[in-house]
Design an enzyme around this catalytic site. Structure first.
Site, PDB file in Angstrom:
ATOM      1  N   GLY A  54     -12.649  56.990 -54.691  1.00  0.00           N
ATOM      2  CA  GLY A  54     -11.437  56.779 -55.486  1.00  0.00           C
ATOM      3  C   GLY A  54     -11.476  57.535 -56.801  1.00  0.00           C
ATOM      4  N   ASP A  76      11.020  63.737 -67.863  1.00  0.00           N
ATOM      5  CA  ASP A  76      12.329  63.102 -67.730  1.00  0.00           C
ATOM      6  C   ASP A  76      12.585  62.820 -66.248  1.00  0.00           C
ATOM      7  OD1 ASP A  76      12.666  65.612 -66.677  1.00  0.00           O
ATOM      8  OD2 ASP A  76      13.962  66.334 -68.300  1.00  0.00           O
ATOM      9  N   THR A 121      13.176  71.266 -66.278  1.00  0.00           N
ATOM     10  CA  THR A 121      12.613  70.810 -67.557  1.00  0.00           C
ATOM     11  C   THR A 121      11.123  70.506 -67.375  1.00  0.00           C
ATOM     12  OG1 THR A 121      13.267  68.542 -67.010  1.00  0.00           O
ATOM     13  CG2 THR A 121      14.810  69.813 -68.376  1.00  0.00           C
ATOM     14  N   SER A 140     -15.157  62.594 -58.412  1.00  0.00           N
ATOM     15  CA  SER A 140     -15.879  63.378 -57.393  1.00  0.00           C
ATOM     16  C   SER A 140     -15.283  64.782 -57.264  1.00  0.00           C
ATOM     17  CB  SER A 140     -15.852  62.668 -56.035  1.00  0.00           C
ATOM     18  OG  SER A 140     -14.533  62.563 -55.543  1.00  0.00           O
ATOM     19  N   ASP A 155      11.437  71.298 -61.379  1.00  0.00           N
ATOM     20  CA  ASP A 155      12.712  70.949 -62.011  1.00  0.00           C
ATOM     21  C   ASP A 155      12.949  71.893 -63.183  1.00  0.00           C
ATOM     22  OD1 ASP A 155      11.403  69.911 -64.298  1.00  0.00           O
ATOM     23  OD2 ASP A 155      12.171  67.873 -64.048  1.00  0.00           O
ATOM     24  N   HIS A 195       6.104  64.913 -60.579  1.00  0.00           N
ATOM     25  CA  HIS A 195       6.658  66.237 -60.257  1.00  0.00           C
ATOM     26  C   HIS A 195       7.739  66.681 -61.243  1.00  0.00           C
ATOM     27  CE1 HIS A 195       5.022  66.581 -55.842  1.00  0.00           C
ATOM     28  NE2 HIS A 195       4.074  66.607 -56.764  1.00  0.00           N
ATOM     29  N   HIS A 208      -5.483  63.939 -56.948  1.00  0.00           N
ATOM     30  CA  HIS A 208      -6.304  64.434 -55.838  1.00  0.00           C
ATOM     31  C   HIS A 208      -7.700  63.819 -55.857  1.00  0.00           C
ATOM     32  CE1 HIS A 208      -3.728  68.081 -54.476  1.00  0.00           C
ATOM     33  NE2 HIS A 208      -2.980  67.193 -55.091  1.00  0.00           N
ATOM     34  N   ASP A 209      -8.177  63.419 -57.037  1.00  0.00           N
ATOM     35  CA  ASP A 209      -9.444  62.697 -57.124  1.00  0.00           C
ATOM     36  C   ASP A 209      -9.285  61.270 -56.583  1.00  0.00           C
ATOM     37  OD1 ASP A 209     -12.182  62.340 -58.027  1.00  0.00           O
ATOM     38  OD2 ASP A 209     -11.341  61.082 -59.636  1.00  0.00           O
ATOM     39  N   ASP A 222     -13.174  58.448 -59.242  1.00  0.00           N
ATOM     40  CA  ASP A 222     -14.574  58.526 -59.656  1.00  0.00           C
ATOM     41  C   ASP A 222     -14.976  59.899 -60.179  1.00  0.00           C
ATOM     42  OD1 ASP A 222     -14.460  59.981 -57.319  1.00  0.00           O
ATOM     43  OD2 ASP A 222     -16.116  58.927 -56.315  1.00  0.00           O
TER      44      ASP A 222
HETATM   45  C1  HEM Z   1       3.704  63.121 -51.195  1.00  0.00           C
HETATM   46  C2  HEM Z   1       2.771  63.328 -52.086  1.00  0.00           C
HETATM   47  C3  HEM Z   1       2.578  64.641 -52.756  1.00  0.00           C
HETATM   48  C4  HEM Z   1       2.655  65.905 -52.235  1.00  0.00           C
HETATM   49  C5  HEM Z   1       2.934  66.305 -50.802  1.00  0.00           C
HETATM   50  C6  HEM Z   1       2.429  66.811 -53.333  1.00  0.00           C
HETATM   51  C7  HEM Z   1       2.410  68.187 -53.209  1.00  0.00           C
HETATM   52  C8  HEM Z   1       2.283  69.072 -54.262  1.00  0.00           C
HETATM   53  C9  HEM Z   1       2.267  70.507 -54.138  1.00  0.00           C
HETATM   54  C10 HEM Z   1       2.358  71.271 -52.839  1.00  0.00           C
HETATM   55  C11 HEM Z   1       2.144  71.026 -55.375  1.00  0.00           C
HETATM   56  C12 HEM Z   1       2.067  72.497 -55.759  1.00  0.00           C
HETATM   57  C13 HEM Z   1       0.651  72.995 -55.708  1.00  0.00           C
HETATM   58  C14 HEM Z   1       0.607  74.504 -55.883  1.00  0.00           C
HETATM   59  O1  HEM Z   1       1.180  75.223 -55.049  1.00  0.00           O
HETATM   60  O2  HEM Z   1       0.038  74.974 -56.896  1.00  0.00           O
HETATM   61  C15 HEM Z   1       2.087  69.919 -56.302  1.00  0.00           C
HETATM   62  C16 HEM Z   1       1.973  70.056 -57.658  1.00  0.00           C
HETATM   63  C17 HEM Z   1       1.790  68.988 -58.502  1.00  0.00           C
HETATM   64  N1  HEM Z   1       1.646  67.672 -58.144  1.00  0.00           N
HETATM   65 FE1  HEM Z   1       2.032  66.873 -56.343  1.00  0.00          FE
HETATM   66  N2  HEM Z   1       2.224  66.109 -54.474  1.00  0.00           N
HETATM   67  C18 HEM Z   1       2.297  64.781 -54.180  1.00  0.00           C
HETATM   68  C19 HEM Z   1       2.093  63.734 -55.033  1.00  0.00           C
HETATM   69  C20 HEM Z   1       1.693  63.869 -56.338  1.00  0.00           C
HETATM   70  C21 HEM Z   1       1.259  62.786 -57.185  1.00  0.00           C
HETATM   71  C22 HEM Z   1       1.166  61.333 -56.745  1.00  0.00           C
HETATM   72  C23 HEM Z   1       0.945  63.317 -58.399  1.00  0.00           C
HETATM   73  C24 HEM Z   1       0.420  62.646 -59.647  1.00  0.00           C
HETATM   74  C25 HEM Z   1       0.486  61.367 -59.883  1.00  0.00           C
HETATM   75  C26 HEM Z   1       1.227  64.736 -58.321  1.00  0.00           C
HETATM   76  C27 HEM Z   1       1.145  65.611 -59.366  1.00  0.00           C
HETATM   77  C28 HEM Z   1       1.424  66.951 -59.287  1.00  0.00           C
HETATM   78  C29 HEM Z   1       1.476  67.820 -60.434  1.00  0.00           C
HETATM   79  C30 HEM Z   1       1.369  67.399 -61.894  1.00  0.00           C
HETATM   80  C31 HEM Z   1       1.675  69.107 -59.935  1.00  0.00           C
HETATM   81  C32 HEM Z   1       1.812  70.390 -60.738  1.00  0.00           C
HETATM   82  C33 HEM Z   1       0.506  71.046 -61.045  1.00  0.00           C
HETATM   83  C34 HEM Z   1       0.707  72.283 -61.902  1.00  0.00           C
HETATM   84  O3  HEM Z   1       1.829  72.552 -62.329  1.00  0.00           O
HETATM   85  O4  HEM Z   1      -0.285  72.974 -62.152  1.00  0.00           O
HETATM   86  N3  HEM Z   1       1.665  65.028 -57.057  1.00  0.00           N
HETATM   87  N4  HEM Z   1       2.169  68.752 -55.595  1.00  0.00           N
HETATM   88 CA   LIG Z   2      11.124  67.515 -66.145  1.00  0.00          CA
END
Ligand code: HEM
Ligand SMILES: [Ca+2]
Length: 333
Positions: free
Chosen positions: A62, A196, A191, A66, A189, A171, A48-49, A64
């Site tokens: 980017g 994985d 796990t 922020s 998922d 994810h 998100h940063d 950074d």
């Molecule tokens: C199409 C792009 C993406 C969408 C629409 C998306 C959307 C989301 C949403 C809705 C959540 C759940 C937030 C919540 O309700 O607490 C989430 C969690 C998460 N996203 Fe994504 N995401 C995307 C791409 C990414 C990318 C590129 C990364 C990292 C490189 C990422 C890493 C994560 C992680 C690690 C979580 C879990 C956070 C936690 O468990 O506390 N996501 N994402």
């Molecule tokens: Ca997993």
């Protein structure tokens, strides 16, 4: 190589000061080295940063920091719902660390995921200057977005469709607090502490139910009790522009982690002048190996796969024994 006063070795003496910061992160942010809620959200925060960037200019700085330094501004954006949990947790540790906000956010992501079995060691470059301004709103993709707008936003930030899918390996260690606020910590998922390819498999399994009472915006039916499926993940898994990249990662641990490491290196340097940074990748801890192969969750088989890529063979996988599982929420969410 230099031997630091703390005993570790690194290619550049300038990186020695980071080893105590790695220890500080493990102790004060990641509960002594867990792949838990904070590690997961540190990775989400780095995305998100960094994604507040455009190759055409006119957006944010980017990778950074922020989002940490100007958290009051960026946390108010709809796509950053719940991000205040991790910026609040990181802020005092950031202040203690002495790093710039950008170095802190992107080092924390690398250290956090190293606590997850199977994760690659991310590269880390040190020396980002302090961020100058908050990123503008509407740079972070939302689960309600369609594939065309998601791919357009990634392209604007400099990422191709296969790179976008590689980033979504994230994810595999992810859970949602905000999509359905009545069930915080609902994993994507089965796990959630292992890096994985299970998420690429489970997003393709036929949907049966919602983990909460009803479907929320951005959520579609999931295959397992206690599991959440994002509409965006499902649509990307089915769309002809991305389906084969999605399917290709299933049970391909090395390919997936290699692709993720490469694209994370690009993401964590968006907007930065790499010629002014020092490669401190050797301060990043190594994760424990994931032995694999992955399996279908109990009661599932290839008959449950909604295969959208026909040009690649579908991998042959065993099924976990027993009745269909209920996925447990991530503690502390
Ligand atoms: C199409 C792009 C993406 C969408 C629409 C998306 C959307 C989301 C949403 C809705 C959540 C759940 C937030 C919540 O309700 O607490 C989430 C969690 C998460 N996203 Fe994504 N995401 C995307 C791409 C990414 C990318 C590129 C990364 C990292 C490189 C990422 C890493 C994560 C992680 C690690 C979580 C879990 C956070 C936690 O468990 O506390 N996501 N994402
Ligand atoms: Ca997993």
């Amino acid at each position: 190589a230099t031997t630091c006063s703390t005993g570790q070795t690194t290619a550049h003496a300038a990186c020695c000061s980071l080893f105590p910061v790695v220890d500080l992160l493990q102790k004060e942010l990641f509960d002594g080295g867990e792949c838990g809620e904070e590690a997961h959200s540190a990775l989400r925060l780095s995305f998100h940063d960094a994604i507040g960037f455009s190759t055409k200019g006119g957006k944010g700085g980017g990778a950074d920091g922020s989002i940490l330094a100007f958290n009051k501004t960026e946390n108010a954006f709809h796509a950053n719902a719940g991000i205040d949990d991790i910026t609040d947790r990181q802020f005092p540790v950031f202040v203690k660390s002495g790093l710039s906000a950008g170095d802190f956010v992107h080092l924390a992501a690398a250290v956090g995921i190293a606590n997850c079995a199977g994760a690659p060691s991310l590269l880390f470059f040190s020396g980002r200057p302090p961020p100058v301004a908050a990123a503008p709103d509407l740079t972070v993709p939302e689960p309600t977005d369609d594939v065309t707008s998601i791919l357009a936003r990634f392209a604007d930030a400099g990422f191709s469709p296969p790179e976008a899918i590689a980033l979504l390996a994230s994810h595999t260690i992810a859970a949602a607090d905000q999509v359905d606020p009545s069930i915080p910590g609902t994993p994507f998922d089965s796990t959630v502490t292992t890096f994985d390819s299970q998420v690429f498999l489970e997003v393709l399994l036929k949907g049966k139910s919602f983990p909460g009472a009803t479907g929320q915006p951005g959520e579609v039916l999931s295959p397992l009790a206690g599991e959440m499926r994002l509409q965006s993940d499902f649509r990307l898994s089915q769309d002809p522009r991305t389906a084969c990249f999605w399917q290709a990662f299933i049970n391909q641990q090395s390919l997936m982690t290699f692709a993720f490491k490469l694209v994370m290196a690009k993401m964590q340097l968006l907007g930065q002048d790499v010629s002014k940074l020092t490669d401190c990748s050797d301060v990043v801890p190594k994760s424990t190996a994931f032995s694999g192969p992955i399996k279908y969750p109990a009661s599932f088989s290839q008959a449950d796969v909604q295969q959208a890529c026909q040009i690649l063979p579908f991998p042959s996988l065993a099924t976990v024994a027993g009745p269909a599982p209920t996925v447990a929420p991530v503690p502390g969410s």
